[in-house]
Design a protein around this motif. Sequence first.
Motif, PDB file in Angstrom:
ATOM      1  N   LEU A  66       9.359 -66.918 -47.789  1.00 32.97           N
ATOM      2  CA  LEU A  66       9.893 -67.238 -46.468  1.00 32.97           C
ATOM      3  C   LEU A  66      11.110 -66.380 -46.129  1.00 32.97           C
ATOM      4  CD1 LEU A  66       9.527 -71.125 -46.491  1.00 32.97           C
ATOM      5  CD2 LEU A  66       8.177 -69.481 -45.170  1.00 32.97           C
ATOM      6  N   GLU A  67      11.891 -66.026 -47.132  1.00 29.63           N
ATOM      7  CA  GLU A  67      13.017 -65.123 -46.914  1.00 29.63           C
ATOM      8  C   GLU A  67      12.538 -63.807 -46.295  1.00 29.63           C
ATOM      9  OE1 GLU A  67      16.200 -62.453 -49.526  1.00 29.63           O
ATOM     10  OE2 GLU A  67      14.964 -63.969 -50.521  1.00 29.63           O
ATOM     11  N   LEU A  68      11.473 -63.258 -46.860  1.00 30.28           N
ATOM     12  CA  LEU A  68      10.943 -61.994 -46.361  1.00 30.28           C
ATOM     13  C   LEU A  68      10.293 -62.172 -44.986  1.00 30.28           C
ATOM     14  CD1 LEU A  68       9.408 -60.621 -49.669  1.00 30.28           C
ATOM     15  CD2 LEU A  68      11.520 -59.874 -48.553  1.00 30.28           C
ATOM     16  N   ARG A  69       9.631 -63.294 -44.786  1.00 31.55           N
ATOM     17  CA  ARG A  69       8.943 -63.521 -43.509  1.00 31.55           C
ATOM     18  C   ARG A  69       9.929 -63.673 -42.355  1.00 31.55           C
ATOM     19  NH1 ARG A  69       3.916 -67.692 -42.442  1.00 31.55           N
ATOM     20  NH2 ARG A  69       3.826 -67.449 -40.164  1.00 31.55           N
ATOM     21  N   GLU A  70      10.998 -64.449 -42.563  1.00 28.55           N
ATOM     22  CA  GLU A  70      11.981 -64.689 -41.505  1.00 28.55           C
ATOM     23  C   GLU A  70      13.134 -63.681 -41.538  1.00 28.55           C
ATOM     24  OE1 GLU A  70      12.595 -67.413 -39.184  1.00 28.55           O
ATOM     25  OE2 GLU A  70      11.523 -69.162 -39.979  1.00 28.55           O
ATOM     26  N   SER A  71      13.201 -62.900 -42.605  1.00 27.19           N
ATOM     27  CA  SER A  71      14.328 -61.987 -42.829  1.00 27.19           C
ATOM     28  C   SER A  71      15.646 -62.765 -42.837  1.00 27.19           C
ATOM     29  CB  SER A  71      14.374 -60.884 -41.766  1.00 27.19           C
ATOM     30  OG  SER A  71      15.309 -59.887 -42.125  1.00 27.19           O
ATOM     31  N   LEU A  72      15.640 -63.849 -43.633  1.00 29.16           N
ATOM     32  CA  LEU A  72      16.803 -64.716 -43.782  1.00 29.16           C
ATOM     33  C   LEU A  72      17.009 -65.005 -45.267  1.00 29.16           C
ATOM     34  CD1 LEU A  72      16.210 -67.271 -40.865  1.00 29.16           C
ATOM     35  CD2 LEU A  72      17.821 -65.351 -40.910  1.00 29.16           C
ATOM     36  N   GLU A  73      18.059 -64.440 -45.824  1.00 29.72           N
ATOM     37  CA  GLU A  73      18.290 -64.523 -47.260  1.00 29.72           C
ATOM     38  C   GLU A  73      18.488 -65.955 -47.751  1.00 29.72           C
ATOM     39  OE1 GLU A  73      20.980 -61.899 -50.350  1.00 29.72           O
ATOM     40  OE2 GLU A  73      21.949 -62.729 -48.582  1.00 29.72           O
ATOM     41  N   GLN A  74      19.074 -66.822 -46.915  1.00 29.52           N
ATOM     42  CA  GLN A  74      19.362 -68.182 -47.349  1.00 29.52           C
ATOM     43  C   GLN A  74      18.106 -68.983 -47.663  1.00 29.52           C
ATOM     44  OE1 GLN A  74      19.889 -66.781 -44.404  1.00 29.52           O
ATOM     45  NE2 GLN A  74      20.182 -68.243 -42.744  1.00 29.52           N
ATOM     46  N   LEU A  75      16.960 -68.553 -47.139  1.00 36.46           N
ATOM     47  CA  LEU A  75      15.718 -69.269 -47.428  1.00 36.46           C
ATOM     48  C   LEU A  75      15.309 -69.128 -48.894  1.00 36.46           C
ATOM     49  CD1 LEU A  75      13.658 -68.581 -44.184  1.00 36.46           C
ATOM     50  CD2 LEU A  75      14.754 -70.715 -44.888  1.00 36.46           C
ATOM     51  N   ARG A  76      15.812 -68.121 -49.564  1.00 39.79           N
ATOM     52  CA  ARG A  76      15.561 -67.996 -51.007  1.00 39.79           C
ATOM     53  C   ARG A  76      16.098 -69.224 -51.739  1.00 39.79           C
ATOM     54  NH1 ARG A  76      18.258 -62.985 -54.074  1.00 39.79           N
ATOM     55  NH2 ARG A  76      17.544 -62.058 -52.119  1.00 39.79           N
ATOM     56  N   ALA A  77      17.297 -69.649 -51.340  1.00 39.60           N
ATOM     57  CA  ALA A  77      17.895 -70.827 -51.964  1.00 39.60           C
ATOM     58  C   ALA A  77      17.131 -72.089 -51.593  1.00 39.60           C
ATOM     59  CB  ALA A  77      19.358 -70.954 -51.535  1.00 39.60           C
ATOM     60  N   VAL A  78      16.738 -72.210 -50.328  1.00 37.93           N
ATOM     61  CA  VAL A  78      15.988 -73.386 -49.882  1.00 37.93           C
ATOM     62  C   VAL A  78      14.678 -73.505 -50.647  1.00 37.93           C
ATOM     63  CG1 VAL A  78      14.800 -74.448 -47.922  1.00 37.93           C
ATOM     64  CG2 VAL A  78      17.038 -73.373 -47.583  1.00 37.93           C
ATOM     65  N   GLU A  79      13.956 -72.387 -50.767  1.00 38.97           N
ATOM     66  CA  GLU A  79      12.665 -72.412 -51.471  1.00 38.97           C
ATOM     67  C   GLU A  79      12.827 -72.748 -52.944  1.00 38.97           C
ATOM     68  OE1 GLU A  79       9.411 -69.577 -50.197  1.00 38.97           O
ATOM     69  OE2 GLU A  79      11.159 -68.550 -49.347  1.00 38.97           O
ATOM     70  N   ALA A  80      13.973 -72.427 -53.505  1.00 38.63           N
ATOM     71  CA  ALA A  80      14.217 -72.716 -54.919  1.00 38.63           C
ATOM     72  C   ALA A  80      14.737 -74.130 -55.148  1.00 38.63           C
ATOM     73  CB  ALA A  80      15.214 -71.698 -55.482  1.00 38.63           C
ATOM     74  N   GLY A  81      14.853 -74.906 -54.066  1.00 43.80           N
ATOM     75  CA  GLY A  81      15.301 -76.291 -54.203  1.00 43.80           C
ATOM     76  C   GLY A  81      16.794 -76.455 -54.280  1.00 43.80           C
ATOM     77  N   MET A  82      17.545 -75.430 -53.910  1.00 43.17           N
ATOM     78  CA  MET A  82      19.001 -75.523 -53.915  1.00 43.17           C
ATOM     79  C   MET A  82      19.471 -76.218 -52.640  1.00 43.17           C
ATOM     80  SD  MET A  82      19.719 -71.679 -55.403  1.00 43.17           S
ATOM     81  CE  MET A  82      21.456 -71.885 -55.762  1.00 43.17           C
ATOM     82  N   ARG A  83      20.517 -76.988 -52.740  1.00 42.76           N
ATOM     83  CA  ARG A  83      21.009 -77.753 -51.584  1.00 42.76           C
ATOM     84  C   ARG A  83      22.071 -76.954 -50.834  1.00 42.76           C
ATOM     85  NH1 ARG A  83      23.258 -84.012 -51.189  1.00 42.76           N
ATOM     86  NH2 ARG A  83      24.273 -83.758 -49.153  1.00 42.76           N
ATOM     87  N   ILE A  84      21.846 -76.781 -49.531  1.00 47.31           N
ATOM     88  CA  ILE A  84      22.794 -76.117 -48.644  1.00 47.31           C
ATOM     89  C   ILE A  84      23.222 -77.109 -47.575  1.00 47.31           C
ATOM     90  CG2 ILE A  84      23.210 -74.192 -47.081  1.00 47.31           C
ATOM     91  CD1 ILE A  84      20.919 -72.694 -48.351  1.00 47.31           C
ATOM     92  N   ASP A  85      24.515 -77.407 -47.508  1.00 46.67           N
ATOM     93  CA  ASP A  85      25.051 -78.237 -46.434  1.00 46.67           C
ATOM     94  C   ASP A  85      25.858 -77.359 -45.494  1.00 46.67           C
ATOM     95  OD1 ASP A  85      23.900 -80.407 -47.634  1.00 46.67           O
ATOM     96  OD2 ASP A  85      25.745 -81.587 -47.777  1.00 46.67           O
ATOM     97  N   ALA A  86      25.832 -77.712 -44.202  1.00 46.79           N
ATOM     98  CA  ALA A  86      26.513 -76.921 -43.182  1.00 46.79           C
ATOM     99  C   ALA A  86      27.582 -77.752 -42.487  1.00 46.79           C
ATOM    100  CB  ALA A  86      25.511 -76.406 -42.157  1.00 46.79           C
ATOM    101  N   GLU A  87      28.793 -77.251 -42.482  1.00 48.44           N
ATOM    102  CA  GLU A  87      29.896 -77.877 -41.763  1.00 48.44           C
ATOM    103  C   GLU A  87      29.842 -77.445 -40.292  1.00 48.44           C
ATOM    104  OE1 GLU A  87      33.471 -80.373 -42.012  1.00 48.44           O
ATOM    105  OE2 GLU A  87      31.722 -80.034 -43.302  1.00 48.44           O
ATOM    106  N   ILE A  88      29.968 -78.401 -39.390  1.00 44.98           N
ATOM    107  CA  ILE A  88      29.924 -78.104 -37.962  1.00 44.98           C
ATOM    108  C   ILE A  88      31.331 -77.730 -37.488  1.00 44.98           C
ATOM    109  CG2 ILE A  88      29.370 -78.990 -35.668  1.00 44.98           C
ATOM    110  CD1 ILE A  88      27.482 -81.003 -37.085  1.00 44.98           C
ATOM    111  N   VAL A  89      31.447 -76.529 -36.915  1.00 48.26           N
ATOM    112  CA  VAL A  89      32.743 -76.042 -36.440  1.00 48.26           C
ATOM    113  C   VAL A  89      32.713 -75.897 -34.917  1.00 48.26           C
ATOM    114  CG1 VAL A  89      33.315 -74.921 -38.626  1.00 48.26           C
ATOM    115  CG2 VAL A  89      32.057 -73.647 -36.875  1.00 48.26           C
ATOM    116  N   ASP A  90      33.857 -75.475 -34.343  1.00 46.65           N
ATOM    117  CA  ASP A  90      34.009 -75.455 -32.886  1.00 46.65           C
ATOM    118  C   ASP A  90      33.752 -74.097 -32.252  1.00 46.65           C
ATOM    119  OD1 ASP A  90      34.739 -78.163 -32.872  1.00 46.65           O
ATOM    120  OD2 ASP A  90      36.845 -77.666 -33.257  1.00 46.65           O
ATOM    121  N   THR A  91      33.872 -73.016 -33.035  1.00 45.30           N
ATOM    122  CA  THR A  91      33.737 -71.679 -32.454  1.00 45.30           C
ATOM    123  C   THR A  91      32.891 -70.791 -33.351  1.00 45.30           C
ATOM    124  OG1 THR A  91      35.800 -70.946 -33.511  1.00 45.30           O
ATOM    125  CG2 THR A  91      35.956 -71.790 -31.263  1.00 45.30           C
ATOM    126  N   VAL A  92      32.169 -69.866 -32.723  1.00 41.89           N
ATOM    127  CA  VAL A  92      31.395 -68.874 -33.458  1.00 41.89           C
ATOM    128  C   VAL A  92      32.265 -67.632 -33.659  1.00 41.89           C
ATOM    129  CG1 VAL A  92      29.336 -67.416 -33.466  1.00 41.89           C
ATOM    130  CG2 VAL A  92      29.250 -69.678 -32.421  1.00 41.89           C
TER     131      VAL A  92
END
Length: 251
Positions: free
Chosen positions: A203-229
Amino acid sequence: MTGSNLDDVLVLIPARMASTRLPGKPLADICGLPMIVQVAKRAEEAAIGRVVVAVDDQRVFDVVSEAGFEVIMTRSDHQSGSDRIHEALQKVDPEGKAKIIVNVQGDLPTIEPETIRASLRPLEDASVDIATLTIEIDNEDDKTAPHIVKVVGSPLSGTRLRGLYFTRATAPYGKGPLYHHIGLYAYRRSALERFVSLGPSVLELRESLEQLRAVEAGMRIDAEIVDTVPLGVDTPADLEKARRILSARQA
């Protein structure tokens, strides 16, 4: 972050000289300083730990060193920023003192120090392997734009999501907020070491998103919601915008 101290956290800033859209990007002048030095200053202002810039070019090495920041030379053939910071980590902290590694991209000269600090908060939960940032999308065009990566997440609180998937598509379907992923990461050291050992995933290669490597491996990623990009500088127009932002702050 509760229970951490400045010795636990290492901020690594990968800087890659090659850029097709903005040649010599790390050395681009922003308000009298090279962009990479501006990023290092923002990381230093966050005051969360040791700051090291990981470079692949002697010219960048020299300007960072002359500005008084710690800098390490890394290979020029890395395929990703995570590979570069892993090499840098092995060189600057071989004894393993740093338990958390914060990866601040080298093209974020206007990032707020508080935004960098926010990346540590999800790691207060011991079950989280990797922490990152996100913001609710309020622009309708951004909701369908493939260059805006979306976090599909389960709400944990008013300020945090448990990341289930990351995609360039418009997701999730149905009524409700959509979240823009901000690519700044805080890794537990063991998680970073595992991540780079895995190699690219399907999926990392398909979407060109490196973080999907961690998701596919069962690693937990949490995201903090911030106010500005934070503004990522990729084009001459972005560079001019960054100059205006920092000039206004210094006025």
